[in-house]
Each structure stands twice: as C-alpha cells, then as structure tokens.
Design a protein around this motif. Structure first.
Motif, PDB file in Angstrom:
ATOM      1  N   LYS A  55       0.605  -1.511  -0.418  1.00 62.01           N
ATOM      2  CA  LYS A  55       0.055  -0.157   0.198  1.00 62.01           C
ATOM      3  C   LYS A  55       1.108   1.399  -0.315  1.00 62.01           C
ATOM      4  N   ALA A  56       2.148   1.252   0.748  1.00 61.27           N
ATOM      5  CA  ALA A  56       2.978   2.168   0.450  1.00 61.27           C
ATOM      6  C   ALA A  56       3.742   3.003  -1.199  1.00 61.27           C
ATOM      7  N   GLY A  57       3.804   1.292  -1.547  1.00 58.92           N
ATOM      8  CA  GLY A  57       4.243   1.442  -2.547  1.00 58.92           C
ATOM      9  C   GLY A  57       3.533   2.261  -3.790  1.00 58.92           C
ATOM     10  N   MET A  58       1.882   1.685  -3.643  1.00 58.34           N
ATOM     11  CA  MET A  58       0.748   2.395  -4.560  1.00 58.34           C
ATOM     12  C   MET A  58       1.393   3.204  -3.744  1.00 58.34           C
ATOM     13  N   PHE A  59       0.733   4.321  -3.246  1.00 56.25           N
ATOM     14  CA  PHE A  59       1.098   5.553  -2.260  1.00 56.25           C
ATOM     15  C   PHE A  59       2.251   6.707  -3.492  1.00 56.25           C
ATOM     16  N   VAL A  60       3.147   5.926  -2.800  1.00 52.20           N
ATOM     17  CA  VAL A  60       4.346   6.724  -3.163  1.00 52.20           C
ATOM     18  C   VAL A  60       4.527   7.022  -5.368  1.00 52.20           C
ATOM     19  N   VAL A  61       3.506   6.016  -5.298  1.00 53.08           N
ATOM     20  CA  VAL A  61       3.733   5.425  -7.249  1.00 53.08           C
ATOM     21  C   VAL A  61       2.754   6.904  -7.546  1.00 53.08           C
ATOM     22  N   SER A  62       1.243   6.576  -6.845  1.00 52.82           N
ATOM     23  CA  SER A  62       0.469   7.594  -6.875  1.00 52.82           C
ATOM     24  C   SER A  62       0.660   9.240  -6.863  1.00 52.82           C
ATOM     25  N   TYR A  63       1.800   9.012  -5.965  1.00 56.37           N
ATOM     26  CA  TYR A  63       2.320  10.764  -5.149  1.00 56.37           C
ATOM     27  C   TYR A  63       3.310  11.068  -6.220  1.00 56.37           C
ATOM     28  N   ARG A  64       3.899  10.636  -6.569  1.00 57.02           N
ATOM     29  CA  ARG A  64       4.777  11.012  -7.879  1.00 57.02           C
ATOM     30  C   ARG A  64       4.690  11.521  -9.032  1.00 57.02           C
ATOM     31  N   SER A  65       3.044  10.376  -9.576  1.00 63.06           N
ATOM     32  CA  SER A  65       2.827  10.801 -11.079  1.00 63.06           C
ATOM     33  C   SER A  65       1.527  11.919 -10.869  1.00 63.06           C
ATOM     34  N   ALA A  66       0.714  11.610  -9.657  1.00 63.87           N
ATOM     35  CA  ALA A  66      -0.190  13.521  -9.382  1.00 63.87           C
ATOM     36  C   ALA A  66       0.577  14.279  -8.504  1.00 63.87           C
ATOM     37  N   PHE A  67       1.946  14.066  -8.103  1.00 64.81           N
ATOM     38  CA  PHE A  67       2.317  15.477  -7.325  1.00 64.81           C
ATOM     39  C   PHE A  67       3.883  15.435  -7.757  1.00 64.81           C
ATOM     40  N   PRO A  68       4.023  16.252  -9.020  1.00 65.68           N
ATOM     41  CA  PRO A  68       5.827  15.965  -9.288  1.00 65.68           C
ATOM     42  C   PRO A  68       6.587  16.967  -8.578  1.00 65.68           C
ATOM     43  N   LYS A  69       5.500  18.163  -8.278  1.00 63.69           N
ATOM     44  CA  LYS A  69       6.745  19.673  -8.159  1.00 63.69           C
ATOM     45  C   LYS A  69       6.979  19.094  -6.037  1.00 63.69           C
ATOM     46  N   LEU A  70       6.313  18.067  -5.768  1.00 62.69           N
ATOM     47  CA  LEU A  70       6.347  17.951  -4.247  1.00 62.69           C
ATOM     48  C   LEU A  70       6.643  16.560  -3.916  1.00 62.69           C
ATOM     49  N   ALA A  71       6.309  15.761  -5.089  1.00 67.85           N
ATOM     50  CA  ALA A  71       8.291  14.830  -4.985  1.00 67.85           C
ATOM     51  C   ALA A  71       9.072  14.891  -5.290  1.00 67.85           C
ATOM     52  N   ASP A  72       9.880  16.072  -6.145  1.00 66.83           N
ATOM     53  CA  ASP A  72      10.809  16.795  -6.245  1.00 66.83           C
ATOM     54  C   ASP A  72      11.776  16.394  -5.443  1.00 66.83           C
ATOM     55  N   GLY A  73      12.928  15.779  -4.487  1.00 65.27           N
ATOM     56  CA  GLY A  73      13.335  16.386  -3.775  1.00 65.27           C
ATOM     57  C   GLY A  73      13.337  15.236  -2.712  1.00 65.27           C
ATOM     58  N   SER A  75      12.991  11.440  -1.108  1.00 60.88           N
ATOM     59  CA  SER A  75      12.837   9.990  -1.519  1.00 60.88           C
ATOM     60  C   SER A  75      11.582  10.259  -1.318  1.00 60.88           C
ATOM     61  N   ASP A  76      11.448   7.921  -1.919  1.00 61.28           N
ATOM     62  CA  ASP A  76      10.608   7.240  -1.240  1.00 61.28           C
ATOM     63  C   ASP A  76       9.932   6.849  -0.474  1.00 61.28           C
ATOM     64  N   ALA A  77      10.995   6.691   0.582  1.00 60.33           N
ATOM     65  CA  ALA A  77      10.539   6.240   1.733  1.00 60.33           C
ATOM     66  C   ALA A  77      10.682   7.467   2.439  1.00 60.33           C
ATOM     67  N   GLN A  78      10.568   8.523   2.351  1.00 57.11           N
ATOM     68  CA  GLN A  78       9.858  10.512   2.811  1.00 57.11           C
ATOM     69  C   GLN A  78       8.735  10.595   2.680  1.00 57.11           C
ATOM     70  N   VAL A  79       8.305   9.281   1.382  1.00 60.33           N
ATOM     71  CA  VAL A  79       7.015   9.863   0.981  1.00 60.33           C
ATOM     72  C   VAL A  79       6.476   8.795   1.313  1.00 60.33           C
ATOM     73  N   ALA A  80       6.343   7.611   1.333  1.00 63.52           N
ATOM     74  CA  ALA A  80       6.355   6.572   2.671  1.00 63.52           C
ATOM     75  C   ALA A  80       5.615   6.984   3.780  1.00 63.52           C
ATOM     76  N   ASP A  81       6.274   8.125   4.633  1.00 66.12           N
ATOM     77  CA  ASP A  81       6.755   8.748   5.630  1.00 66.12           C
ATOM     78  C   ASP A  81       5.268   9.804   5.973  1.00 66.12           C
ATOM     79  N   ILE A  82       5.137  10.212   4.089  1.00 68.60           N
ATOM     80  CA  ILE A  82       3.704  11.452   4.794  1.00 68.60           C
ATOM     81  C   ILE A  82       2.513  10.036   4.562  1.00 68.60           C
ATOM     82  N   PHE A  83       2.547   9.569   3.683  1.00 71.79           N
ATOM     83  CA  PHE A  83       1.180   8.011   4.211  1.00 71.79           C
ATOM     84  C   PHE A  83       1.465   7.143   5.075  1.00 71.79           C
ATOM     85  N   THR A  84       2.237   6.851   6.280  1.00 74.75           N
ATOM     86  CA  THR A  84       2.188   6.322   7.235  1.00 74.75           C
ATOM     87  C   THR A  84       1.529   7.114   8.175  1.00 74.75           C
ATOM     88  N   GLY A  85       1.989   8.480   8.226  1.00 74.29           N
ATOM     89  CA  GLY A  85       1.468   9.545   9.186  1.00 74.29           C
ATOM     90  C   GLY A  85       0.126   9.948   9.185  1.00 74.29           C
TER      91      GLY A  85
END
Length: 130
Positions: A55-73, A75-85
């Motif tokens: 689920k975290a992996g699906m979130f990371v992929v969708s986050y990166r495709s939907a919000f490229p400016k937010l994802a820039d810079g 890591s996958d772990a940082q994006v997954a932390d947003i999801f977990t929190g």
C-alpha cells in the motif's frame, strides 16, 4: 480544475496498480502463507498498525505521478512517511481538516509544501489505501 486533474491522476494510478497487483497464480501454499504473513500490517509498540509496504508503494507511485513538484527532492521513504503518518492520523480518528493540515505540515520539510487542495487530494488517496 487543477484539483480535479490531480484527483483523476491519482485515481488512474491507483486503479492501474490495483489491477496490476491482482493475479490468479496458483503457487504452492507455503509461498501463499509466507506472502500473507508478510503483507499483514505490523504493529507498532503503541498498538497502532502500520500500513503494509504494498500500500505504501502504491501511494508513493501515485504521489509521484500526481504531484511531481511535491515529490521532487523527496526519497521514496520520505513519501511513504507522509502516507504512514496520514494513515495513523486517520486511524486515530482525527477530523478530516486536522489530517489535511497535518499533511501540509509533513510536506513542509521538503522543497515544496502542499497547498490545501493538494493536501486534500493526498488525504483522499491515503484514506482509500489505509
């Protein structure tokens, strides 16, 4: 219009990932039980469940495709932390507005901060996956 486009992109990415993840492979029962055990959420010391890595992996992929400016810079772990929190906030019963504000706060640590509309779209995606 921008919010709708982001929501459509997230929904499309999630649907594609869910369809790709579904299969009817009949493997040995040992492999199936091992996969089931690995996919179950792990418990944190305080008793809260952590979303599984798929689920975290699906979130990371969708986050990166939907919000490229937010994802820039980030890591996958940082994006997954947003999801977990975010999942923790949702499972703790926090109000939607508080969870959305928490997403804005979590994204402040990166090069770009989510707008309220982006945070709302992130909330919707996370709520679906949690």
């Amino acid at each position: 219009m921008r919010r709708t486009s982001a929501a459509i992109a997230v929904s499309t990415a999630l649907f594609a990932l869910l369809v790709a993840g579904c299969s009817s492979d009949d493997k040995a029962t040992d492999a199936t039980s091992a996969t089931s055990a690995a996919a179950s959420p792990a418990a944190q010391p305080n008793g809260a469940a952590v979303p599984d890595s798929a689920k975290a992996g699906m979130f990371v992929v969708s986050y990166r495709s939907a919000f490229p400016k937010l994802a820039d810079g980030r890591s996958d772990a940082q994006v997954a932390d947003i999801f977990t929190g975010t999942c923790k906030d949702i499972k703790d019963g926090k109000a939607e507005d508080a969870v959305v504000q928490g997403i804005v706060e979590r994204t402040k640590s990166g090069p770009a901060t989510a707008t309220k509309e982006e945070a709302q779209a992130i909330y919707t995606t996370a709520k679906y996956l949690c």
